[in-house]
Design an enzyme around this catalytic site. Structure first.
Site, PDB file in Angstrom:
ATOM      1  N   HIS A  90       0.507  -1.216  -0.032  1.00 36.90           N
ATOM      2  CA  HIS A  90      -0.071   0.112   0.138  1.00 36.90           C
ATOM      3  C   HIS A  90       0.929   1.053   0.007  1.00 36.90           C
ATOM      4  CE1 HIS A  90      -3.836  -2.115   1.850  1.00 36.90           C
ATOM      5  NE2 HIS A  90      -3.359  -2.586   0.681  1.00 36.90           N
ATOM      6  N   LYS A 137       0.512  -1.569  15.491  1.00 35.01           N
ATOM      7  CA  LYS A 137       2.288  -1.569  15.663  1.00 35.01           C
ATOM      8  C   LYS A 137       2.607  -2.731  16.563  1.00 35.01           C
ATOM      9  CE  LYS A 137       3.205   2.525  14.138  1.00 35.01           C
ATOM     10  NZ  LYS A 137       3.904   2.399  12.825  1.00 35.01           N
ATOM     11  N   TYR A 194       3.166   6.388  11.074  1.00 34.09           N
ATOM     12  CA  TYR A 194       2.442   5.247  10.452  1.00 34.09           C
ATOM     13  C   TYR A 194       3.363   4.296   9.834  1.00 34.09           C
ATOM     14  CZ  TYR A 194      -1.580   2.979   8.342  1.00 34.09           C
ATOM     15  OH  TYR A 194      -2.731   2.161   7.574  1.00 34.09           O
TER      16      TYR A 194
END
Length: 398
Positions: free
Chosen positions: A75, A299, A387
């Site tokens: 992505h 995470k 992120y």
């Protein structure tokens, strides 16, 4: 009693324990892996699925990334829906980096296959592990393997057995400082036989609560709905789940939703947890055994991989040169990244979820933060950097 000798006893055959064993193998360091559950269980439990680019790169470097590269979803960004509006956050445009969607269970399968092909000592269904002599020079792990009482003498123990495992519980309470936080949110997780339609994740900050569309394989999708912390999932029949997802994902929900059979539902409470230090004598804790983060920022798995990468490097230094410095500094090396992930996960959780006690004032504050994220390149860049994952070296030097 059967006697076994190894250098590193690894407790837990999740992704962190298996990857540590594999990384040690590449350095010529032998290990024994003990897992409480069956092989079938650990290969089928659907958990995290987003790998930071640095984690995906490590998996490739370790020689176990071929299937990830064939079947994973890379992505370049994600979509954020705020009410009826759609915004795209370009991870590559902001950071030059990507993330990869590849289910934890698939990574576990790849690692088990690699360890099996290397004739690794890997035992499943070992339910009675007990750790002894952790502060001495030769810790001992006692357990029952294939019905036979076994004593494993080792140089070190790696506790990779999760939050409820025996490893952290083997440390005296007086030797640990524990930090915990309960968030007023929970997720209803839905695993559906629904081929992915959208090419990227879709996060929705809706007035009725958070929703997330994600994918796991070419035929499976993973979806989430914010629910009350005390919700046990029993009041969510399939038709209500699909209706609520369609509502929260907005007017264009049909672009990503192709409702199919729901294979599994579960409820996950949001919590933060850190145990310090992440080591005691010759026991080293990694992954969920040492820390838990709310799943919003995905995470947990990435932190666990970072832990075992650091630990494998420290073991390699010890066995190649006798330098114990990196082992002694293991906890101090890992914790800054752990707390950075806690902070970002908390910020992302509060940003995307609407508390039950939200007021007009607090809701407008949250909306202001969302608007800043999608209108300010500086704010979006900071968000995107966290992120996709900030390197531990950079965190340590900041």
């Amino acid at each position: 009693m059967r006697a076994v000798r190894t250098r590193v006893a690894v407790v837990g055959a999740g992704p962190s324990g298996l990857l540590l064993s594999h990384l040690l193998h590449t350095q010529g360091i032998d290990s024994v892996v003990l897992e409480r559950r069956s092989r079938e269980h650990v290969e089928s439990r659907v958990r995290a699925g987003m790998l930071e680019q640095g984690v995906a790169d490590l998996i490739r470097q370790a020689g176990v990334g071929a299937r990830m590269d064939r079947e994973g979803f890379v992505h370049d960004g994600f979509e954020l829906r705020i009410g009826d509006r759609r915004h795209r956050v370009s991870l590559t445009g902001l950071t030059g980096r990507t993330v990869c969607m590849y289910g934890q269970q698939e990574l576990v399968k790849d690692l088990i296959r690699a360890r099996t092909e290397a004739a690794a000592t890997l035992h499943f269904g070992v339910e009675d592990v007990k750790l002894h002599g952790l502060t001495g020079d030769a810790p001992v792990v006692r357990c029952t393997i294939d019905g036979e009482p076994t004593e494993i003498t080792c140089d070190f123990v790696a506790g990779c057995d999760g939050f409820h495992g025996v490893s952290r519980r083997s440390v005296p309470a007086s030797a640990l400082s524990v930090y915990e936080h309960e968030y007023p949110f929970a997720w209803l997780g839905v695993l559906a036989r629904m081929p992915p339609v959208a090419s990227e994740l879709v996060y929705s900050a809706h007035e009725r609560g958070f929703a997330l569309y994600s994918m796991r394989t070419e035929s499976l999708s993973r979806l989430y709905l914010q629910v009350a912390p005390d919700d046990d999932g029993s009041t969510w029949p399939p038709e209500l789940i699909w209706k609520e997802l369609a509502t929260r994902l907005g007017p264009d929900a049909s672009e990503v939703l192709r409702p199919g059979p729901i294979l599994e539902t579960s409820v996950t409470r949001m919590r933060g947890f850190v145990a310090e230090p992440m080591q005691y004598g010759r026991l080293f804790l990694a992954g969920d055994a040492a820390h838990i983060v709310p799943p919003t920022a995905a995470k947990g798995l990435n932190l666990a991989v970072g832990d075992v990468r650091t630990l494998a490097q420290a073991f390699a230094r010890w066995y190649s040169s006798g330098d114990r410095g990196p082992l002694d500094e293991y906890s101090a090396t890992c914790l800054p990244a752990v707390w950075r992930a806690q902070e970002f996960s908390a910020a992302m959780t509060w940003l995307l979820h609407r508390p039950a006690d939200s007021t007009g004032f607090t809701e407008r504050l949250r909306r202001s933060r969302l608007e800043n994220l999608v209108s300010s390149r500086a704010a979006a860049t900071e968000f995107a950097e966290n992120y996709v994952g900030v390197s531990r070296d950079r965190i340590a030097g900041s």
